[in-house]
Write a protein that holds these residues in place. Structure first.
Motif, PDB file in Angstrom:
ATOM      1  N   GLU A 213       2.217   0.388   7.721  1.00 19.58           N
ATOM      2  CA  GLU A 213       3.059   0.708   6.179  1.00 19.58           C
ATOM      3  C   GLU A 213       4.104   0.395   5.679  1.00 19.58           C
ATOM      4  OE1 GLU A 213       3.773   5.171   6.866  1.00 19.58           O
ATOM      5  OE2 GLU A 213       1.629   5.637   7.325  1.00 19.58           O
ATOM      6  N   PHE A 214       3.658   0.180   4.527  1.00 19.32           N
ATOM      7  CA  PHE A 214       4.826  -1.267   3.770  1.00 19.32           C
ATOM      8  C   PHE A 214       5.010  -0.977   2.465  1.00 19.32           C
ATOM      9  CE2 PHE A 214       0.382  -2.752   3.438  1.00 19.32           C
ATOM     10  CZ  PHE A 214       0.718  -3.852   2.042  1.00 19.32           C
ATOM     11  N   THR A 215       5.688  -1.735   1.574  1.00 15.05           N
ATOM     12  CA  THR A 215       6.603  -1.724   0.522  1.00 15.05           C
ATOM     13  C   THR A 215       6.662  -3.238   0.074  1.00 15.05           C
ATOM     14  OG1 THR A 215       7.640   0.683   1.037  1.00 15.05           O
ATOM     15  CG2 THR A 215       7.550  -0.599  -1.315  1.00 15.05           C
ATOM     16  N   TYR A 216       6.057  -3.260  -0.969  1.00 15.99           N
ATOM     17  CA  TYR A 216       5.540  -5.263  -1.532  1.00 15.99           C
ATOM     18  C   TYR A 216       5.829  -5.629  -0.681  1.00 15.99           C
ATOM     19  CZ  TYR A 216       9.439  -2.124  -4.891  1.00 15.99           C
ATOM     20  OH  TYR A 216       9.903  -0.917  -5.447  1.00 15.99           O
ATOM     21  N   GLY A 217       4.819  -7.088  -1.542  1.00 16.84           N
ATOM     22  CA  GLY A 217       4.224  -8.020  -0.691  1.00 16.84           C
ATOM     23  C   GLY A 217       2.562  -8.718  -1.460  1.00 16.84           C
ATOM     24  N   ASN A 304       4.875  -6.103  -6.629  1.00 19.89           N
ATOM     25  CA  ASN A 304       6.379  -6.515  -6.248  1.00 19.89           C
ATOM     26  C   ASN A 304       7.146  -5.198  -6.539  1.00 19.89           C
ATOM     27  OD1 ASN A 304       6.831  -7.440  -8.969  1.00 19.89           O
ATOM     28  ND2 ASN A 304       6.619  -9.444  -7.974  1.00 19.89           N
ATOM     29  N   GLU A 305       8.463  -5.436  -7.467  1.00 18.99           N
ATOM     30  CA  GLU A 305       9.266  -3.526  -7.260  1.00 18.99           C
ATOM     31  C   GLU A 305       8.558  -3.639  -9.549  1.00 18.99           C
ATOM     32  OE1 GLU A 305      12.572  -7.385  -7.609  1.00 18.99           O
ATOM     33  OE2 GLU A 305      10.387  -6.439  -6.296  1.00 18.99           O
ATOM     34  N   ASP A 306       7.716  -4.756 -10.030  1.00 22.09           N
ATOM     35  CA  ASP A 306       8.086  -4.828 -11.681  1.00 22.09           C
ATOM     36  C   ASP A 306       6.601  -4.492 -11.466  1.00 22.09           C
ATOM     37  OD1 ASP A 306      10.997  -4.599 -12.392  1.00 22.09           O
ATOM     38  OD2 ASP A 306      10.921  -6.784 -11.708  1.00 22.09           O
ATOM     39  N   GLU A 307       5.351  -5.568 -11.169  1.00 23.24           N
ATOM     40  CA  GLU A 307       4.274  -4.910 -11.298  1.00 23.24           C
ATOM     41  C   GLU A 307       3.260  -5.081 -10.271  1.00 23.24           C
ATOM     42  OE1 GLU A 307       2.264  -8.485 -14.620  1.00 23.24           O
ATOM     43  OE2 GLU A 307       3.891  -8.867 -12.555  1.00 23.24           O
ATOM     44  N   LEU A 308       1.459  -5.271 -10.241  1.00 21.42           N
ATOM     45  CA  LEU A 308       1.169  -5.296  -9.963  1.00 21.42           C
ATOM     46  C   LEU A 308      -0.285  -6.236  -9.874  1.00 21.42           C
ATOM     47  CD1 LEU A 308      -0.198  -1.696  -8.703  1.00 21.42           C
ATOM     48  CD2 LEU A 308       1.369  -2.473  -7.071  1.00 21.42           C
ATOM     49  N   GLN A 309      -0.219  -7.396  -9.127  1.00 24.01           N
ATOM     50  CA  GLN A 309      -1.704  -8.405  -9.847  1.00 24.01           C
ATOM     51  C   GLN A 309      -2.472  -8.594  -8.376  1.00 24.01           C
ATOM     52  OE1 GLN A 309       0.398 -12.324  -9.671  1.00 24.01           O
ATOM     53  NE2 GLN A 309       1.399 -11.904 -12.030  1.00 24.01           N
ATOM     54  N   PHE A 310      -3.805  -8.215  -8.945  1.00 27.77           N
ATOM     55  CA  PHE A 310      -5.225  -7.871  -8.643  1.00 27.77           C
ATOM     56  C   PHE A 310      -5.622  -9.746  -8.844  1.00 27.77           C
ATOM     57  CE2 PHE A 310      -3.829  -3.705  -9.725  1.00 27.77           C
ATOM     58  CZ  PHE A 310      -4.076  -3.675  -8.839  1.00 27.77           C
ATOM     59  N   THR A 324       7.130   1.947 -19.458  1.00 28.75           N
ATOM     60  CA  THR A 324       8.144   3.000 -18.175  1.00 28.75           C
ATOM     61  C   THR A 324       7.992   3.104 -17.353  1.00 28.75           C
ATOM     62  OG1 THR A 324       8.601   2.992 -20.894  1.00 28.75           O
ATOM     63  CG2 THR A 324       9.054   5.227 -18.654  1.00 28.75           C
ATOM     64  N   LYS A 325       9.373   3.107 -16.205  1.00 31.02           N
ATOM     65  CA  LYS A 325       8.152   2.884 -15.159  1.00 31.02           C
ATOM     66  C   LYS A 325       9.456   4.801 -14.880  1.00 31.02           C
ATOM     67  CE  LYS A 325       7.153  -1.518 -13.442  1.00 31.02           C
ATOM     68  NZ  LYS A 325       7.078  -2.447 -14.608  1.00 31.02           N
ATOM     69  N   ASN A 326       8.140   6.026 -14.292  1.00 33.89           N
ATOM     70  CA  ASN A 326       9.230   6.504 -13.310  1.00 33.89           C
ATOM     71  C   ASN A 326       8.043   7.070 -12.434  1.00 33.89           C
ATOM     72  OD1 ASN A 326       7.518   7.931 -15.125  1.00 33.89           O
ATOM     73  ND2 ASN A 326       8.563   7.866 -16.976  1.00 33.89           N
ATOM     74  N   VAL A 327       7.968   8.515 -12.330  1.00 34.45           N
ATOM     75  CA  VAL A 327       7.730   9.064 -11.209  1.00 34.45           C
ATOM     76  C   VAL A 327       6.159   9.234 -11.877  1.00 34.45           C
ATOM     77  CG1 VAL A 327       7.791  11.390 -12.507  1.00 34.45           C
ATOM     78  CG2 VAL A 327       7.091  10.810  -9.421  1.00 34.45           C
ATOM     79  N   THR A 328       5.533   9.409 -12.512  1.00 30.79           N
ATOM     80  CA  THR A 328       4.594   9.465 -13.532  1.00 30.79           C
ATOM     81  C   THR A 328       3.249   7.957 -13.422  1.00 30.79           C
ATOM     82  OG1 THR A 328       4.913   9.584 -15.604  1.00 30.79           O
ATOM     83  CG2 THR A 328       5.181  11.373 -14.552  1.00 30.79           C
ATOM     84  N   TYR A 332       5.124   2.915  -7.392  1.00 32.18           N
ATOM     85  CA  TYR A 332       5.089   2.121  -6.178  1.00 32.18           C
ATOM     86  C   TYR A 332       6.408   0.990  -5.686  1.00 32.18           C
ATOM     87  CZ  TYR A 332      -0.011   2.594  -8.481  1.00 32.18           C
ATOM     88  OH  TYR A 332      -0.807   3.150  -8.425  1.00 32.18           O
ATOM     89  N   ASN A 333       6.884   2.330  -5.578  1.00 27.80           N
ATOM     90  CA  ASN A 333       8.487   1.872  -4.478  1.00 27.80           C
ATOM     91  C   ASN A 333       8.401   2.696  -3.463  1.00 27.80           C
ATOM     92  OD1 ASN A 333       8.568   4.519  -5.998  1.00 27.80           O
ATOM     93  ND2 ASN A 333      10.484   3.908  -7.119  1.00 27.80           N
ATOM     94  N   LYS A 334       7.856   3.156  -3.633  1.00 27.73           N
ATOM     95  CA  LYS A 334       7.383   3.851  -1.794  1.00 27.73           C
ATOM     96  C   LYS A 334       6.666   3.021  -0.603  1.00 27.73           C
ATOM     97  CE  LYS A 334       9.369   7.997  -3.757  1.00 27.73           C
ATOM     98  NZ  LYS A 334       9.067   7.706  -5.096  1.00 27.73           N
ATOM     99  N   PRO A 335       6.389   3.270  -0.171  1.00 26.64           N
ATOM    100  CA  PRO A 335       5.454   2.745   1.542  1.00 26.64           C
ATOM    101  C   PRO A 335       3.934   3.223   0.901  1.00 26.64           C
ATOM    102  CG  PRO A 335       7.180   3.559   3.075  1.00 26.64           C
ATOM    103  CD  PRO A 335       7.348   4.471   1.341  1.00 26.64           C
ATOM    104  N   GLN A 336       3.074   1.929   1.716  1.00 30.20           N
ATOM    105  CA  GLN A 336       1.678   2.580   1.236  1.00 30.20           C
ATOM    106  C   GLN A 336       0.792   1.669   2.456  1.00 30.20           C
ATOM    107  OE1 GLN A 336      -0.399   2.028  -2.116  1.00 30.20           O
ATOM    108  NE2 GLN A 336       0.903   3.245  -3.346  1.00 30.20           N
ATOM    109  N   PHE A 337      -0.292   2.465   2.770  1.00 37.48           N
ATOM    110  CA  PHE A 337      -1.014   1.802   3.612  1.00 37.48           C
ATOM    111  C   PHE A 337      -2.576   1.766   3.639  1.00 37.48           C
ATOM    112  CE2 PHE A 337      -2.192   6.626   3.190  1.00 37.48           C
ATOM    113  CZ  PHE A 337      -2.815   7.063   3.920  1.00 37.48           C
ATOM    114  N   LEU A 338      -3.025   0.473   4.264  1.00 38.14           N
ATOM    115  CA  LEU A 338      -4.454   0.116   3.549  1.00 38.14           C
ATOM    116  C   LEU A 338      -5.367   1.384   4.139  1.00 38.14           C
ATOM    117  CD1 LEU A 338      -3.151  -3.522   5.407  1.00 38.14           C
ATOM    118  CD2 LEU A 338      -3.469  -2.972   2.517  1.00 38.14           C
TER     119      LEU A 338
END
Length: 369
Positions: A213-217, A304-310, A324-328, A332-338
């Motif tokens: 599990e990882f955050t950012y990259g 990254n901490e500001d954006e998701l690019q596909f 506006t970046k908040n909990v809602t 995407y500032n926490k770990p995710q898995f594939l």
């Protein structure tokens, strides 16, 4: 004698006045002619661009040539940046924003009388992620069962908690070699029609939960997709805290989804508390890829901490960057898995009654940070 002198003075005075009055008739000099540049041309060459790398070699370097008649200086600018000038019209610029991005380049030609003309051109430039290092990968080089140190499985049909996996899917997920195996350097996820555990179809869903599990990259997955009415292959991610906070608060990132009933369209999406599957306006980017089932493509996420690019094959297709970046809006500032899977059917589409079997082939999965 006196009359003669007065006569001479009068004559002199008259001549003087006549000469003075003549100065009023002298015209001012003509204004200089306006010199206006014309036939302006702008040429942009991206370093290393060829048939295999249409957006360049990753260096981000472009050569810009500006030319016009009646010009004595030239300039260019990128987007809203300040103009750069010189007398030759030859410039070089290096882009630094990673990935493939489109830019507007504006060119100017200036004349000696202060007149100018301009033109512009759009250009796509690829910048390599040179500052990122490979931190996790699977090249599927060993035939047999997928590496259990990297991959786990979801098993079943989602019941009793979320029957049909929340989407009305018809498959039963297994970890059998009938549904998932590594063969000839490829991971193969096999969805088939068969009666199994009360379901009419089987398939597989692999995930790195509790293993990686990882955050950012950056995530790269090179894959060839199945086709056919009712198929639903996906390359995606979920927040590692899903068991604590649930979905969609954990955040979902769909790097690639494809529905067989909508052929040639590849979708990317985000699901958050502010907009999830039931909100009616899911944040989605759609791209036409006609050879998805016959050719391998690299489906990527830059996070990254500001954006998701596909991206598809290093070309930016869609981005998510809420103002506006908040909990809602931004979990995407926490770990995710594939997750890698092939689903069959859904609550809004049917499976082809003649369906028998399809395969999603994956060449590699790589994560860079």
């Amino acid at each position: 004698m006196i009359k003669k002198m007065l006569y001479i003075l009068n004559i002199g005075l008259g001549l003087l006045l006549s000469c003075s009055g003549g100065n009023d008739d002298i015209s001012p000099p003509d204004p200089p002619n306006e010199i206006i540049p014309k036939n302006l041309t702008l040429t942009v060459e991206v370093q290393g661009a060829d048939a295999n790398n249409p957006n360049g070699d990753g260096s981000g370097i472009v050569s810009i040539t500006v030319n016009a008649e009646n010009a004595n200086s030239y300039g260019f600018k990128i987007e809203s940046e300040s103009e750069v000038k010189n007398a030759t019209g030859s410039f070089q610029y290096t882009f630094s924003n990673p990935g493939t991005n489109e830019y507007v380049i504006t060119a100017f030609a200036h004349s000696s009388t202060g007149h100018e003309v301009s033109t512009f051109k759009k250009v796509s430039v690829f910048v390599a992620f040179n500052n990122l290092q490979l931190v996790w990968s699977d090249d599927f080089d060993t035939d047999g069962t997928p590496d259990t140190s990297k991959w786990g499985y979801d098993i079943g049909n989602g019941c009793p908690d979320i029957c049909g996996w929340g989407n009305g899917e018809k498959q039963y997920y297994t970890n059998r070699s009938d549904n998932v195996k590594v063969e000839n350097g490829l991971l193969k996820i096999i969805a088939k029609k068969e009666d199994y555990q009360g379901s009419g179809y089987t398939s597989a869903r692999l995930l790195t939960k509790d293993k990686y599990e990882f955050t950012y990259g950056r995530v790269d997955v090179r894959a060839k997709l199945p086709s056919g009415q009712g198929t639903w292959p996906a390359i995606w991610m979920l927040g590692a805290n899903i068991d604590e906070v649930g979905w969609p608060e954990c955040g979902e990132i769909d790097i690639m989804e494809h529905w067989g009933h909508n052929p040639t369209v590849i979708s990317s999406a985000t699901h958050t508390l502010s907009c999830s599957g039931g909100c009616g306006n899911v944040k989605v980017g759609e791209t036409v890829v006609t050879d998805y089932a016959t050719q391998f493509h690299v489906y990527s996420l830059v996070w990254n901490e500001d954006e998701l690019q596909f991206l598809i094959d290093d070309e930016l297709k869609y981005s998510y960057n809420p103002a506006t970046k908040n909990v809602t809006t931004w979990p995407y500032n926490k770990p995710q898995f594939l997750i890698l899977n092939v689903a069959l059917g859904g609550s809004w589409f049917e499976i082809d009654p003649n369906f028998t079997e399809v395969v999603m082939e994956i060449d590699y999965v790589k994560v860079y940070q």
